[in-house]
Design a protein around this motif. Sequence first.
Motif, PDB file in Angstrom:
ATOM      1  N   GLN A 128       0.822  -1.202   0.000  1.00  0.00           N
ATOM      2  CA  GLN A 128       0.000   0.000   0.000  1.00  0.00           C
ATOM      3  C   GLN A 128       0.858   1.255   0.000  1.00  0.00           C
ATOM      4  OE1 GLN A 128      -2.160  -0.256   3.870  1.00  0.00           O
ATOM      5  NE2 GLN A 128      -1.294   1.761   4.273  1.00  0.00           N
ATOM      6  N   ASP A 129       0.264   2.314  -0.534  1.00  0.00           N
ATOM      7  CA  ASP A 129       0.840   3.652  -0.452  1.00  0.00           C
ATOM      8  C   ASP A 129       2.220   3.745  -1.106  1.00  0.00           C
ATOM      9  OD1 ASP A 129      -0.304   5.980   0.281  1.00  0.00           O
ATOM     10  OD2 ASP A 129       0.562   6.060   2.292  1.00  0.00           O
ATOM     11  N   ILE A 130       2.381   3.104  -2.250  1.00  0.00           N
ATOM     12  CA  ILE A 130       3.640   3.194  -2.986  1.00  0.00           C
ATOM     13  C   ILE A 130       3.624   4.486  -3.804  1.00  0.00           C
ATOM     14  CG2 ILE A 130       5.090   2.125  -4.744  1.00  0.00           C
ATOM     15  CD1 ILE A 130       3.920  -0.563  -3.915  1.00  0.00           C
ATOM     16  N   SER A 131       4.550   5.372  -3.529  1.00  0.00           N
ATOM     17  CA  SER A 131       4.590   6.667  -4.213  1.00  0.00           C
ATOM     18  C   SER A 131       5.115   6.502  -5.637  1.00  0.00           C
ATOM     19  CB  SER A 131       5.488   7.642  -3.445  1.00  0.00           C
ATOM     20  OG  SER A 131       4.961   7.883  -2.151  1.00  0.00           O
ATOM     21  N   LEU A 132       4.416   7.118  -6.590  1.00  0.00           N
ATOM     22  CA  LEU A 132       4.804   7.048  -7.991  1.00  0.00           C
ATOM     23  C   LEU A 132       4.764   8.453  -8.585  1.00  0.00           C
ATOM     24  CD1 LEU A 132       2.585   3.987  -9.069  1.00  0.00           C
ATOM     25  CD2 LEU A 132       5.014   3.935  -8.470  1.00  0.00           C
ATOM     26  N   THR A 133       5.606   8.671  -9.582  1.00  0.00           N
ATOM     27  CA  THR A 133       5.589   9.929 -10.320  1.00  0.00           C
ATOM     28  C   THR A 133       5.539   9.610 -11.810  1.00  0.00           C
ATOM     29  OG1 THR A 133       8.016  10.033 -10.368  1.00  0.00           O
ATOM     30  CG2 THR A 133       6.902  11.142  -8.546  1.00  0.00           C
ATOM     31  N   ALA A 134       5.363  10.648 -12.617  1.00  0.00           N
ATOM     32  CA  ALA A 134       5.257  10.465 -14.060  1.00  0.00           C
ATOM     33  C   ALA A 134       6.445   9.660 -14.585  1.00  0.00           C
ATOM     34  CB  ALA A 134       5.183  11.817 -14.752  1.00  0.00           C
ATOM     35  N   GLY A 135       6.153   8.656 -15.387  1.00  0.00           N
ATOM     36  CA  GLY A 135       7.179   7.779 -15.940  1.00  0.00           C
ATOM     37  C   GLY A 135       7.334   6.472 -15.207  1.00  0.00           C
ATOM     38  N   ASP A 136       6.879   6.401 -13.950  1.00  0.00           N
ATOM     39  CA  ASP A 136       6.934   5.136 -13.206  1.00  0.00           C
ATOM     40  C   ASP A 136       5.893   4.166 -13.744  1.00  0.00           C
ATOM     41  OD1 ASP A 136       8.921   6.217 -11.640  1.00  0.00           O
ATOM     42  OD2 ASP A 136       7.584   6.722  -9.970  1.00  0.00           O
ATOM     43  N   ARG A 137       6.177   2.870 -13.568  1.00  0.00           N
ATOM     44  CA  ARG A 137       5.283   1.849 -14.122  1.00  0.00           C
ATOM     45  C   ARG A 137       4.983   0.759 -13.088  1.00  0.00           C
ATOM     46  NH1 ARG A 137       7.403   0.404 -20.270  1.00  0.00           N
ATOM     47  NH2 ARG A 137       7.765   2.555 -20.988  1.00  0.00           N
ATOM     48  N   VAL A 138       3.854   0.103 -13.306  1.00  0.00           N
ATOM     49  CA  VAL A 138       3.471  -1.072 -12.519  1.00  0.00           C
ATOM     50  C   VAL A 138       3.160  -2.198 -13.501  1.00  0.00           C
ATOM     51  CG1 VAL A 138       1.766  -2.078 -10.968  1.00  0.00           C
ATOM     52  CG2 VAL A 138       2.551   0.271 -10.603  1.00  0.00           C
ATOM     53  N   ARG A 139       3.743  -3.366 -13.258  1.00  0.00           N
ATOM     54  CA  ARG A 139       3.453  -4.533 -14.094  1.00  0.00           C
ATOM     55  C   ARG A 139       2.829  -5.621 -13.222  1.00  0.00           C
ATOM     56  NH1 ARG A 139       7.612  -8.136 -17.914  1.00  0.00           N
ATOM     57  NH2 ARG A 139       5.982  -9.444 -18.855  1.00  0.00           N
ATOM     58  N   VAL A 140       1.733  -6.183 -13.703  1.00  0.00           N
ATOM     59  CA  VAL A 140       1.022  -7.243 -12.988  1.00  0.00           C
ATOM     60  C   VAL A 140       0.838  -8.428 -13.922  1.00  0.00           C
ATOM     61  CG1 VAL A 140      -1.101  -7.897 -11.803  1.00  0.00           C
ATOM     62  CG2 VAL A 140      -0.196  -5.577 -11.532  1.00  0.00           C
ATOM     63  N   ARG A 141       1.204  -9.626 -13.432  1.00  0.00           N
ATOM     64  CA  ARG A 141       0.950 -10.862 -14.171  1.00  0.00           C
ATOM     65  C   ARG A 141       0.101 -11.767 -13.290  1.00  0.00           C
ATOM     66  NH1 ARG A 141       7.179 -11.763 -15.771  1.00  0.00           N
ATOM     67  NH2 ARG A 141       7.359 -10.336 -14.000  1.00  0.00           N
ATOM     68  N   THR A 142      -1.148 -11.955 -13.670  1.00  0.00           N
ATOM     69  CA  THR A 142      -2.103 -12.645 -12.813  1.00  0.00           C
ATOM     70  C   THR A 142      -1.934 -14.158 -12.918  1.00  0.00           C
ATOM     71  OG1 THR A 142      -3.898 -12.729 -14.461  1.00  0.00           O
ATOM     72  CG2 THR A 142      -3.702 -10.728 -13.126  1.00  0.00           C
ATOM     73  N   PRO A 143      -2.480 -14.905 -11.952  1.00  0.00           N
ATOM     74  CA  PRO A 143      -2.274 -16.361 -11.932  1.00  0.00           C
ATOM     75  C   PRO A 143      -2.964 -17.078 -13.087  1.00  0.00           C
ATOM     76  CG  PRO A 143      -3.000 -15.541  -9.783  1.00  0.00           C
ATOM     77  CD  PRO A 143      -3.199 -14.434 -10.769  1.00  0.00           C
ATOM     78  N   GLY A 144      -2.388 -18.221 -13.447  1.00  0.00           N
ATOM     79  CA  GLY A 144      -3.046 -19.142 -14.371  1.00  0.00           C
ATOM     80  C   GLY A 144      -3.818 -20.186 -13.582  1.00  0.00           C
ATOM     81  N   GLY A 145      -4.718 -20.887 -14.238  1.00  0.00           N
ATOM     82  CA  GLY A 145      -5.508 -21.912 -13.566  1.00  0.00           C
ATOM     83  C   GLY A 145      -4.729 -23.205 -13.360  1.00  0.00           C
ATOM     84  N   GLY A 146      -5.184 -24.005 -12.403  1.00  0.00           N
ATOM     85  CA  GLY A 146      -4.561 -25.291 -12.149  1.00  0.00           C
ATOM     86  C   GLY A 146      -4.829 -26.280 -13.268  1.00  0.00           C
TER      87      GLY A 146
END
Length: 560
Positions: A508-526
């Motif tokens: 929580q509360d991760i500070s970001l500024t212009a140009g910063d990125r977040v990458r998310v790779r969600t789970p696959g099924g069993g």
Amino acid sequence: MTIDPITLTVIQSGLQQVCDEMDLSFSRAAFSPVIAEANDRSDGIYSATDGALIAQGSQGLPVFVGVMQYSTAKIIEMIGQGRILPPEEGDIYIVNDPYLGGTHLMDVRFAMPVYRNGEIFCWLSNTGHWPDTGGAVPGGFSASATAVEQEGLRLPPVKLFKKGAMDPEIYAIICSNIRVADQRIGDVKAQAAALYVGQSRLFRLLDRYGDDVVQAAIAELRHRAATQMRANVALIPPGEYRASAFIDSDGVVNEPLEIALKITADGAGLTFDFSGSSAPCAGPMNSVLATTHSSVYLAMRHIFPDVPISAGAFEPLTILRPTGTFLDAQYPRPVSGCAAEVSQRIAEAVFAALVEALPDRVTAAPAGSSGNFALGGEVPDEGRSYVMYQISGGGYGGYAGGDGISNGCSTIGISKAPPVEIMEQQFPVLYHRYALHEGSGGAGEHRGGFGLDYEVEIRKGTARASFVMDHGRFGPQGALGGGDGGVNRVEVKRNGETFVPEHLSKAQDISLTAGDRVRVRTPGGGGYGNPANRDPALVAEDVRLGRYTAEEAERLFGEG
């Protein structure tokens, strides 16, 4: 009163249509993308006497099946006890208190009594996910919260609308405690309008068939749903079935939480016992009782989808109260992860317990995470602030008939991720990637589906990011010899450096500024079944399409 089958079927379809029209009205009128585009909402009809579910929209979130029934019953109970003001025609109560039949604080419920001839005929209720209800972080998903007050504004049942008019004082109190309050009026009016649409459509049905005939049909439909569920439950051989599912951590203490389930089948019903589960936790991964019950109901709906949605379908299912565990949260335990994450892990435990007894009906575990990503920011040059909420899909588990679907909606609902174009239009973000999470499908004779891989950049101003996700430590369970699905992966790219949160998919509360990125790779099924039994042509096709590398295929399936 005896009702002929044709009339019964028409009334059943009519009640369903009332709920479906409420769903559509809500989504089409709402301002927030999480409701208007993602359909994170639900509408239903409930009994005037005990709040029991009569019908729910086919496009509504299944997890709300139990919680709206529970919260409506609480409102009726509190009215009878004189704890809240009694209703009048045109009144609408608002409530989001998790301990009164709720989920997390962002799921806000409206409930309206429907009057016929001066008496309450039924209640109409709906739930919408508001992007923000205050609290420590924008969006309400405070991964480090240790008390519910840190998660946002908690509302007991109060009349937001009185005799059809919104109470400006109550609305002012709400707006004074939430972010981007000026945008909530669109969602509030859409939510109320959906109930009024439902009332109008219900009146048409009642005027056509008569109140007594419709009431008799409702009672008969409830009886038939119970009978049908009992017939399905009888397919499970008598005995005990056990399974466990694990939550990565509670966001505060970096240790797993266990959901320990024992199901007892006696030929006529099922008893669910979670008493062996972990104790209440410090962080927001506690589940209130209503959500725990609803999680079991939705799991059984996945297994037996032919049973109509009504309170009767729940009658053969006995859920022992898991006192002293994190699945029976009491005030002031934080609960922001209960609906979107813990509920899906409860369902996973149900699937794992019953897959051997019902191999043709139960799948391997799905992704089991809603991918809650909240971003609150400021754009000084434009003089505005915003709260963006992103949900995302994941892979479904393989099953007896084939592979799991990829990037499917969460186990608990039909919500879909808002279109990238809408998000980029409404918020100062740019998506650099939106693709399948390759390699994430669990190996099996029928492999799991693949999760989602997206990367988003902050284009202007500053922002604060928060995540409440799961399956970052343990992938979704395989079934009958299948491998587990790939785990959830979150990366934050800030100031030229990349880091992974301590709790993997919670922060929580991760500070970001212009140009910063977040990458998310969600789970696959069993995966489902022995991977060695998979058709080599299907393995080769997955490699050709880049879903697995040749090395991964060799390791997982024994094929190059």
